[in-house]
Each structure stands twice: as C-alpha cells, then as structure tokens.
Design an enzyme around this catalytic site. Structure first.
Site, PDB file in Angstrom:
ATOM      1  N   ILE A 238      68.663  73.320  71.964  1.00  0.00           N
ATOM      2  CA  ILE A 238      69.346  72.027  72.047  1.00  0.00           C
ATOM      3  C   ILE A 238      69.811  71.921  73.482  1.00  0.00           C
ATOM      4  O   ILE A 238      70.715  72.642  73.903  1.00  0.00           O
ATOM      5  CB  ILE A 238      70.476  71.921  71.023  1.00  0.00           C
ATOM      6  CG1 ILE A 238      69.877  71.957  69.603  1.00  0.00           C
ATOM      7  CG2 ILE A 238      71.291  70.650  71.241  1.00  0.00           C
ATOM      8  CD1 ILE A 238      70.896  71.927  68.486  1.00  0.00           C
TER       9      ILE A 238
ATOM     10  N   LYS B 236      73.415  76.519  66.655  1.00  0.00           N
ATOM     11  CA  LYS B 236      73.266  76.348  68.097  1.00  0.00           C
ATOM     12  C   LYS B 236      74.188  77.365  68.730  1.00  0.00           C
ATOM     13  O   LYS B 236      75.411  77.272  68.628  1.00  0.00           O
ATOM     14  CB  LYS B 236      73.633  74.929  68.544  1.00  0.00           C
ATOM     15  CG  LYS B 236      73.542  74.740  70.061  1.00  0.00           C
ATOM     16  CD  LYS B 236      74.013  73.365  70.504  1.00  0.00           C
ATOM     17  CE  LYS B 236      73.973  73.249  72.037  1.00  0.00           C
ATOM     18  NZ  LYS B 236      74.474  71.942  72.517  1.00  0.00           N
TER      19      LYS B 236
ATOM     20  N   ARG C  17      84.331  76.622  75.154  1.00  0.00           N
ATOM     21  CA  ARG C  17      84.975  75.315  75.040  1.00  0.00           C
ATOM     22  C   ARG C  17      85.997  75.271  73.904  1.00  0.00           C
ATOM     23  O   ARG C  17      86.997  74.579  73.999  1.00  0.00           O
ATOM     24  CB  ARG C  17      83.931  74.209  74.811  1.00  0.00           C
ATOM     25  CG  ARG C  17      83.198  73.784  76.065  1.00  0.00           C
ATOM     26  CD  ARG C  17      82.339  72.567  75.762  1.00  0.00           C
ATOM     27  NE  ARG C  17      81.562  72.140  76.908  1.00  0.00           N
ATOM     28  CZ  ARG C  17      81.927  71.177  77.759  1.00  0.00           C
ATOM     29  NH1 ARG C  17      83.089  70.563  77.596  1.00  0.00           N
ATOM     30  NH2 ARG C  17      81.148  70.834  78.762  1.00  0.00           N
TER      31      ARG C  17
ATOM     32  N   THR D 299      78.601  67.323  72.858  1.00  0.00           N
ATOM     33  CA  THR D 299      79.356  67.546  74.094  1.00  0.00           C
ATOM     34  C   THR D 299      78.813  66.692  75.223  1.00  0.00           C
ATOM     35  O   THR D 299      79.560  65.995  75.920  1.00  0.00           O
ATOM     36  CB  THR D 299      79.294  69.029  74.490  1.00  0.00           C
ATOM     37  OG1 THR D 299      79.778  69.823  73.422  1.00  0.00           O
ATOM     38  CG2 THR D 299      80.114  69.296  75.734  1.00  0.00           C
TER      39      THR D 299
ATOM     40  N   TYR E 130      90.637  74.299  69.838  1.00  0.00           N
ATOM     41  CA  TYR E 130      92.066  74.398  70.145  1.00  0.00           C
ATOM     42  C   TYR E 130      92.865  75.156  69.088  1.00  0.00           C
ATOM     43  O   TYR E 130      93.691  75.997  69.412  1.00  0.00           O
ATOM     44  CB  TYR E 130      92.698  73.004  70.372  1.00  0.00           C
ATOM     45  CG  TYR E 130      94.151  73.093  70.807  1.00  0.00           C
ATOM     46  CD1 TYR E 130      94.461  73.412  72.119  1.00  0.00           C
ATOM     47  CD2 TYR E 130      95.187  72.909  69.904  1.00  0.00           C
ATOM     48  CE1 TYR E 130      95.793  73.534  72.524  1.00  0.00           C
ATOM     49  CE2 TYR E 130      96.508  73.029  70.292  1.00  0.00           C
ATOM     50  CZ  TYR E 130      96.810  73.346  71.608  1.00  0.00           C
ATOM     51  OH  TYR E 130      98.105  73.466  71.998  1.00  0.00           O
TER      52      TYR E 130
ATOM     53  N   TYR F 272      77.618  75.071  65.419  1.00  0.00           N
ATOM     54  CA  TYR F 272      77.594  75.069  66.890  1.00  0.00           C
ATOM     55  C   TYR F 272      78.672  76.017  67.388  1.00  0.00           C
ATOM     56  O   TYR F 272      79.866  75.775  67.211  1.00  0.00           O
ATOM     57  CB  TYR F 272      77.826  73.645  67.386  1.00  0.00           C
ATOM     58  CG  TYR F 272      77.796  73.432  68.882  1.00  0.00           C
ATOM     59  CD1 TYR F 272      77.340  74.399  69.776  1.00  0.00           C
ATOM     60  CD2 TYR F 272      78.219  72.214  69.419  1.00  0.00           C
ATOM     61  CE1 TYR F 272      77.322  74.179  71.137  1.00  0.00           C
ATOM     62  CE2 TYR F 272      78.209  71.969  70.778  1.00  0.00           C
ATOM     63  CZ  TYR F 272      77.762  72.950  71.635  1.00  0.00           C
ATOM     64  OH  TYR F 272      77.749  72.720  72.992  1.00  0.00           O
TER      65      TYR F 272
END
Length: 294
Positions: free
Chosen positions: A206, A164, A140, A46, A109, A135
């Site tokens: 991270i 993560k 997001r 990201t 999405y 992750y």
C-alpha cells in the site's frame, strides 16, 4: 476474502487553494492511477489527510471515489480512529457507500493494550461484512500490534484478512506470517521494503510512491510474484532515492508537492501540515527527473 494482490495506492486527496476537496482533480487522479496499473485505491488514509476531515466529509470523499472507480479496481476506505465508536461509524458508513474493503489503523494516542486492540478490531470486524486490513504504524499511533495479537485477531474474526505493516520491523512481518501459517494477506506499508516483504510471502504494497509512479510500483510487485526477482529488484533500487525524498518531510507533504508538479491540483495541505520547504522540494523534483517521472 482477499481484497487485492499487487500495488494499492495510498491516494492523496487533492485540495483547492482554499483547502476544500478538489473533486475534479480527485477523479483525474483516480483515472490516471487505474490507467497505469494500480491494483487498488486506498482512500482517506494517512496520505489522504483523513485526520483533518470531518466524518461527514470523509464519507463524502469515499463515496465520490467509489462512484468514480465504478468497480474497475477495489476501493479500500480508511476507517480507523482513536475512539472505537468513531471507527465503527466510519466502517459502517464506508460499507454503506460501496467500499470494497476497509483499512483500519490502530487507535492512536490512547495507547491501547494488546487486549484492547483485540477488542477494537473484533468490534469493527463484527460490525461490517466487507474485508478489513489492519494497519500497524507505531511511529504515528504510539502502539504496536504484536505478531501474537495479529494472529489472534486474524484467526477469530472472519473478515479481518490482512495487515498493512509499516513498523519497519521485518522480523515482526515474518513472525506474523509464521503465526498465521502464511494465510494473512501481508502488505508492505513502506515503499523501501516492498521486496523484503514480498520475499517473506507478502501480497503487495500500500504505496505512497504509487501516486507518482503507479505503473512502476505495480510492475515491481508483479515482476517478483511472477518470478522475475531481478527485474523487481532493479525497480526497487531505481526508485529508492525518490522514495527517500518522498519521506524527507512528513507524509503527505512531499507527495502533495510531487503531484502538483505533475499537474494534479494545487500544492495544498491542511493544517497543521505545511507546504514543503523549497530546498527539499527541489531535491525531490531533481530525483523525479532522474528516473523519468518528470
């Protein structure tokens, strides 16, 4: 197949004013990170603006990073996508150019079901031989990996070794570690939750903060793991305001400005991101000065 313990940096991708990748600055940033204690380089995530890169360009950046690092620390390449076939391509190509591991975000999405997440991660895990960190960042992607799903994937796919966790939900972190008997390599995905995640059995972070404070972020983790909880807590508290300022606008806008202030390339982000609003930037700069970063 653990990849690293400590503080891995979610590395920026330096850009020139024309928004092409600045490979000279990328090498400078990588060398600075390694010289200041970073335990792993996470490239094209990201913070690295991978979502604005073509697949070809992304693999070129990963390859350049692998070459520059030259086995000094592990290189973990971002390889997630909203399409499983694209994620498979990125995973295989990242392995081909020498990545030591992969960071695979949930498909964004599309809002995959939990069964869909199992299939997604299983497909990617079975396509490569290097270890994978899942992750989870539902803010997001719009999808959350439930702890039961995390455990199912971890127990059934040999090279999926870690998570993560950036949901901000510490109960979920605890449940995932409980359901995997503490064997899952858990990394905080939020710089303001490094200590809480470590206290539950995490292996590190991270980190966005590591871009501008690599030694201190490394020390924060290692002090805790070596029994100096108070010293670790002091570092977490010392950098809280900087952390808040790094996220006052969407990542990586603020950290790109911070790195430019430190002399690592232009303050340039690819659209649709825009440069940091100047009043916010001055607050970030002041916060960095208060802790001695600037």
């Amino acid at each position: 197949m653990a990849i690293f313990t400590g503080a891995g940096v979610a590395l920026i991708t330096p850009m020139k004013e024309d928004l092409s990748v600045d490979y000279d600055q990328l090498e400078r940033v990588i060398d600075d990170q390694i010289d200041h204690g970073t335990d792993s380089i996470i490239i094209c995530g990201t913070t690295g603006e991978a979502s604005t890169m073509s697949h070809k360009e992304q693999i070129e950046v990963v390859s350049a990073c692998v070459s520059c690092v030259n086995k000094r620390v592990p290189v973990i390449a971002g390889a997630g996508a909203n399409c499983t076939d694209e994620a498979l391509y990125l995973a295989k190509e990242s392995e081909r150019v020498g990545s030591d591991g992969l960071l695979v975000v949930t498909p964004y999405y599309n809002k995959a079901t939990q069964a869909g997440l199992v299939e997604y991660y299983t497909s990617i895990g079975n396509s490569v031989n290097i270890p994978i960190i899942m992750y989870n960042i539902p803010g997001r992607t719009g999808v959350n990996i439930q702890p039961e799903t995390t455990a199912k994937i971890f127990k059934s796919v040999e090279n999926i070794v870690g998570m993560k966790e950036a949901s901000g939900n510490l109960s979920q972190v605890a449940d995932a570690l409980y359901l995997t008997d503490g064997e899952l390599d858990m990394y905080s995905g939020n710089d303001d939750q490094i200590l809480p995640v470590l206290s539950l059995g995490g292996k590190g972070v991270i980190s966005v903060l590591s871009n501008i404070a690599p030694q201190e972020t490394h020390d924060m983790v290692m002090k805790f793991l070596n029994g100096d909880v108070k010293g670790s807590q002091e570092l977490q508290m010392k950098y809280m305001d900087v952390i808040h300022k790094l996220f006052c606008e969407v990542n990586p806008i603020p950290v790109k400005r911070a790195m430019a202030e430190l002399g690592f390339g232009a303050n340039a982000v690819r659209r649709p991101l825009t440069e940091m609003e100047e009043d916010h930037a001055q607050e970030l700069i002041e916060s960095m000065k208060n802790v001695g970063i600037l």
